[in-house]
Design an enzyme around this catalytic site. Structure first.
Site, mmCIF file in Angstrom:
data_model
loop_
_atom_site.group_PDB
_atom_site.id
_atom_site.type_symbol
_atom_site.label_atom_id
_atom_site.label_comp_id
_atom_site.label_asym_id
_atom_site.label_seq_id
_atom_site.Cartn_x
_atom_site.Cartn_y
_atom_site.Cartn_z
ATOM 1 N N GLN A 107 0.839 -1.199 0.000
ATOM 2 C CA GLN A 107 0.000 0.000 0.000
ATOM 3 C C GLN A 107 0.877 1.253 0.000
ATOM 4 O O GLN A 107 1.624 1.484 0.949
ATOM 5 C CB GLN A 107 -0.875 0.017 1.258
ATOM 6 C CG GLN A 107 -1.795 1.219 1.336
ATOM 7 C CD GLN A 107 -2.504 1.312 2.681
ATOM 8 O OE1 GLN A 107 -1.864 1.391 3.719
ATOM 9 N NE2 GLN A 107 -3.820 1.304 2.650
ATOM 10 N N GLY A 108 0.771 2.052 -1.051
ATOM 11 C CA GLY A 108 1.554 3.291 -1.151
ATOM 12 C C GLY A 108 0.657 4.493 -0.958
ATOM 13 O O GLY A 108 0.325 5.192 -1.923
ATOM 14 N N SER A 122 4.564 -1.177 3.748
ATOM 15 C CA SER A 122 4.772 -2.538 4.264
ATOM 16 C C SER A 122 4.856 -3.544 3.118
ATOM 17 O O SER A 122 4.077 -3.454 2.159
ATOM 18 C CB SER A 122 3.609 -2.944 5.187
ATOM 19 O OG SER A 122 3.451 -2.005 6.214
ATOM 20 N N GLU A 177 -9.612 -2.059 5.704
ATOM 21 C CA GLU A 177 -8.363 -2.192 6.465
ATOM 22 C C GLU A 177 -8.630 -2.068 7.957
ATOM 23 O O GLU A 177 -8.044 -2.765 8.762
ATOM 24 C CB GLU A 177 -7.387 -1.110 5.992
ATOM 25 C CG GLU A 177 -6.021 -1.193 6.645
ATOM 26 C CD GLU A 177 -5.029 -0.166 6.091
ATOM 27 O OE1 GLU A 177 -5.452 0.738 5.348
ATOM 28 O OE2 GLU A 177 -3.847 -0.277 6.416
ATOM 29 N N SER A 216 0.935 6.598 2.391
ATOM 30 C CA SER A 216 1.640 7.598 3.206
ATOM 31 C C SER A 216 2.853 8.176 2.481
ATOM 32 O O SER A 216 3.501 7.490 1.687
ATOM 33 C CB SER A 216 2.136 6.966 4.497
ATOM 34 O OG SER A 216 1.082 6.370 5.179
HETATM 35 C C1 LIG Z 1 3.799 -0.676 11.223
HETATM 36 C C2 LIG Z 1 3.325 0.360 10.241
HETATM 37 C C3 LIG Z 1 3.008 -0.032 8.965
HETATM 38 C C4 LIG Z 1 2.576 0.913 8.043
HETATM 39 N N1 LIG Z 1 2.309 0.474 6.777
HETATM 40 C C5 LIG Z 1 1.928 1.377 5.851
HETATM 41 C C6 LIG Z 1 1.709 0.958 4.498
HETATM 42 O O1 LIG Z 1 1.862 -0.225 4.150
HETATM 43 N N2 LIG Z 1 1.363 1.887 3.597
HETATM 44 C C7 LIG Z 1 1.186 3.198 3.913
HETATM 45 O O2 LIG Z 1 0.810 3.968 3.041
HETATM 46 N N3 LIG Z 1 1.401 3.644 5.185
HETATM 47 C C8 LIG Z 1 1.770 2.766 6.154
HETATM 48 N N4 LIG Z 1 2.011 3.190 7.442
HETATM 49 C C9 LIG Z 1 1.939 4.629 7.738
HETATM 50 C C10 LIG Z 1 0.800 5.030 8.655
HETATM 51 O O3 LIG Z 1 -0.416 5.004 7.974
HETATM 52 C C11 LIG Z 1 1.161 6.429 9.186
HETATM 53 O O4 LIG Z 1 2.314 6.271 10.014
HETATM 54 C C12 LIG Z 1 0.051 7.037 9.987
HETATM 55 O O5 LIG Z 1 -1.031 7.374 9.154
HETATM 56 C C13 LIG Z 1 0.519 8.309 10.751
HETATM 57 O O6 LIG Z 1 1.145 9.209 9.896
HETATM 58 P P1 LIG Z 1 2.580 9.823 10.260
HETATM 59 O O7 LIG Z 1 3.492 8.691 10.622
HETATM 60 O O8 LIG Z 1 2.966 10.733 9.145
HETATM 61 O O9 LIG Z 1 2.366 10.669 11.602
HETATM 62 P P2 LIG Z 1 1.792 12.149 11.712
HETATM 63 O O10 LIG Z 1 0.606 12.289 10.833
HETATM 64 O O11 LIG Z 1 2.928 13.096 11.515
HETATM 65 O O12 LIG Z 1 1.296 12.185 13.210
HETATM 66 C C14 LIG Z 1 2.173 12.384 14.328
HETATM 67 C C15 LIG Z 1 1.304 12.439 15.603
HETATM 68 O O13 LIG Z 1 0.408 13.571 15.542
HETATM 69 C C16 LIG Z 1 -0.944 13.145 15.708
HETATM 70 N N5 LIG Z 1 -1.850 13.940 14.879
HETATM 71 C C17 LIG Z 1 -1.652 14.263 13.570
HETATM 72 N N6 LIG Z 1 -2.707 14.984 13.134
HETATM 73 C C18 LIG Z 1 -3.583 15.113 14.170
HETATM 74 C C19 LIG Z 1 -4.861 15.725 14.336
HETATM 75 N N7 LIG Z 1 -5.453 16.369 13.323
HETATM 76 N N8 LIG Z 1 -5.463 15.648 15.538
HETATM 77 C C20 LIG Z 1 -4.872 14.987 16.580
HETATM 78 N N9 LIG Z 1 -3.654 14.371 16.479
HETATM 79 C C21 LIG Z 1 -3.026 14.425 15.292
HETATM 80 C C22 LIG Z 1 -0.949 11.693 15.234
HETATM 81 O O14 LIG Z 1 -2.030 10.969 15.794
HETATM 82 C C23 LIG Z 1 0.409 11.196 15.750
HETATM 83 O O15 LIG Z 1 0.318 10.847 17.109
HETATM 84 C C24 LIG Z 1 2.446 2.273 8.395
HETATM 85 C C25 LIG Z 1 2.774 2.680 9.688
HETATM 86 C C26 LIG Z 1 3.218 1.741 10.608
HETATM 87 C C27 LIG Z 1 3.559 2.205 11.993
#
Ligand SMILES: Cc1cc2nc3c(=O)[nH]c(=O)nc-3n(C[C@H](O)[C@H](O)[C@H](O)COP(=O)(O)OP(=O)(O)OC[C@H]3O[C@@H](n4cnc5c(N)ncnc54)[C@H](O)[C@@H]3O)c2cc1C
Length: 395
Positions: free
Chosen positions: A128-129, A163, A246, A131
């Site tokens: 899944q692409g 992933s 999902e 993020s």
């Molecule tokens: C094990 C794992 C597997 C993953 N696999 C995939 C994958 O296969 N494909 C893919 O596309 N992505 C994948 N992801 C990415 C995942 O979807 C993102 O990490 C997630 O959506 C959070 O985005 P970010 O890491 O950019 O954090 P950020 O968005 O930068 O968030 C940082 C913190 O701020 C908080 N925050 C942000 N905005 C708000 C708001 N409006 N209100 C309150 N709190 C807020 C968040 O909750 C978090 O605690 C994976 C992540 C993990 C950990």
């Protein structure tokens, strides 16, 4: 939904149990967590075994190659396989649990014909692409662009946390196709072949030391327009369909795994001498914590039944999906904490008899982030389900 088994359902369960009893002992040992080609081979071989035995895509409609099983049969399948500690979907997670279901709902006949059987047989692995480095929770700010040139899109950008990208054949990709449209309106959902020229996969390391996910660099990657799922610029809506699978039904085996882990924790507590005599299980506070967590797991199981029931009736389990994702992942972290408490000093090392519990606990830290963080699930529930005012926008 009535969970008392009909004779046909009881027969289904008995057949499945016999098949699991006969098949599981013949499986090779699980490969090392960092040997990705071996992990792909193991996961897809298991999927092929399921396919050949008629157990692939239990929750997929029969018209699309699945078993078209009733919600109860789906639950029986998931419960029995998890109880028997059969292999998990592993590298097949994205394809089986949300890319395939998305194609069933949103794909063209050609796309379904090209991919669904391959996913069910274990021939095709998906990733899944969605993020990007600056587009996680705020996914609509994604910047990977796709510019249409004749019958192709030319894609440039960067994805992260993808992933299983190291071993995937296809990627469900979100791209920006109209940079001038409002953020949610100019996005498109594409099927990206991972062997397309210009795709670079750079593995990243997780806290447990594996390279579960990667960074994707997309440099002038060309994808046929026929690979578009849904209309151009309608990808946000299609992505919400993907998310509902999902978050709603994709974690079912994990709930059974939570039950297993809780039962294992109780067994360890009963067998571990307490410092003042007796065993750890004599501690009333520990037993109370186990009781609360077990009650929550039962509640989650009921919610799963509702989500599975809705999904198999062709509905998309939006509300239940976010409630489930939020509560399941938090519950699992607390089970991990309790298991670590019972393990005592052994919880400091990933090697040793409690190693899998320790690894699971570290992994559960990721559960509340992956597939949308807990904070974002709360926002969805507040705004879309309860109709509370939208959070203030500061930009
Ligand atoms: C094990 C794992 C597997 C993953 N696999 C995939 C994958 O296969 N494909 C893919 O596309 N992505 C994948 N992801 C990415 C995942 O979807 C993102 O990490 C997630 O959506 C959070 O985005 P970010 O890491 O950019 O954090 P950020 O968005 O930068 O968030 C940082 C913190 O701020 C908080 N925050 C942000 N905005 C708000 C708001 N409006 N209100 C309150 N709190 C807020 C968040 O909750 C978090 O605690 C994976 C992540 C993990 C950990």
């Amino acid at each position: 939904m009535d969970l008392r088994l009909t004779p046909a359902e009881a027969a289904f369960r008995d057949r499945l149990r016999s098949w699991l009893d006969a098949t599981l002992p013949t499986l090779p040992p699980k490969p090392d967590r960092d040997d990705w080609p071996a992990r792909r081979a193991y996961d897809t071989a298991w999927q092929r075994l399921l396919f050949d035995a008629g157990y692939a895509g239990v929750d997929w409609p029969s018209g699309h190659g699945g078993l078209g099983a009733s919600p109860t049969e789906q639950l029986i399948f998931l419960e029995e396989t998890a109880k028997a500690r059969a292999p998990y979907v592993g590298a097949n997670f994205v394809g089986l649990l949300h890319a395939g279901p998305t194609l069933i709902v949103e794909g063209t006949e050609e796309q379904r014909a090209a991919h669904l059987k391959g996913i069910l047989r274990g021939d095709e692995v998906w990733c899944q692409g969605f993020s990007e480095p600056d587009a996680g929770s705020d996914l609509a700010s994604l910047r990977t662009v796709a510019v249409r040139e004749g019958e192709e899109y030319v894609i440039n950008g960067r994805k992260v946390w993808t992933s299983h990208a190291e071993v995937a054949d296809y990627c469900e990709l979100l791209v920006r196709t109209d940079p001038d449209a409002p953020r949610h309106k100019g996005i498109t959902w594409l099927i990206l072949p991972m062997d397309a020229p210009g795709v670079t996969v750079r593995p990243l390391r997780t806290a447990v030391g594996s390279s579960e996910f990667s960074e994707l660099i997309l440099d002038d990657v060309r994808v046929p327009v026929a690979n578009r799922v849904g209309a151009e610029n309608d990808g946000w809506r299609v992505a919400m369909v993907t998310f509902s699978f999902e978050r709603g039904t994709a974690f079912i085996s994990d709930v059974v795994e939570s039950r297993n882990l809780l039962a294992e924790t109780v067994a360890t507590a009963r067998a571990t001498p307490a410092p003042g005599g007796g065993t750890l299980w004599d501690d009333g506070a520990l037993r109370r914590d186990v009781g609360v967590l077990a009650a929550e797991v039962s509640g989650l199981w009921s919610l799963i039944r509702k989500n599975v029931s809705e999904a198999s009736a062709g509905m998309i389990p939006v509300q239940g999906a976010s409630v489930f994702k939020l509560k399941f992942t938090e519950n699992r972290q607390r089970i991990g904490d309790l298991a670590a408490h019972v393990l005592g000093r052994a919880s400091l090392a990933m090697s040793g008899p409690g190693g899998h519990v320790v690894e699971d606990r570290v992994n559960t830290l990721a559960f509340t982030i992956a597939a949308g963080t807990s904070q974002i699930q709360k926002n969805i529930l507040a705004e879309r389900v309860l109709g509370l005012p939208k959070e203030p926008r500061w930009t």
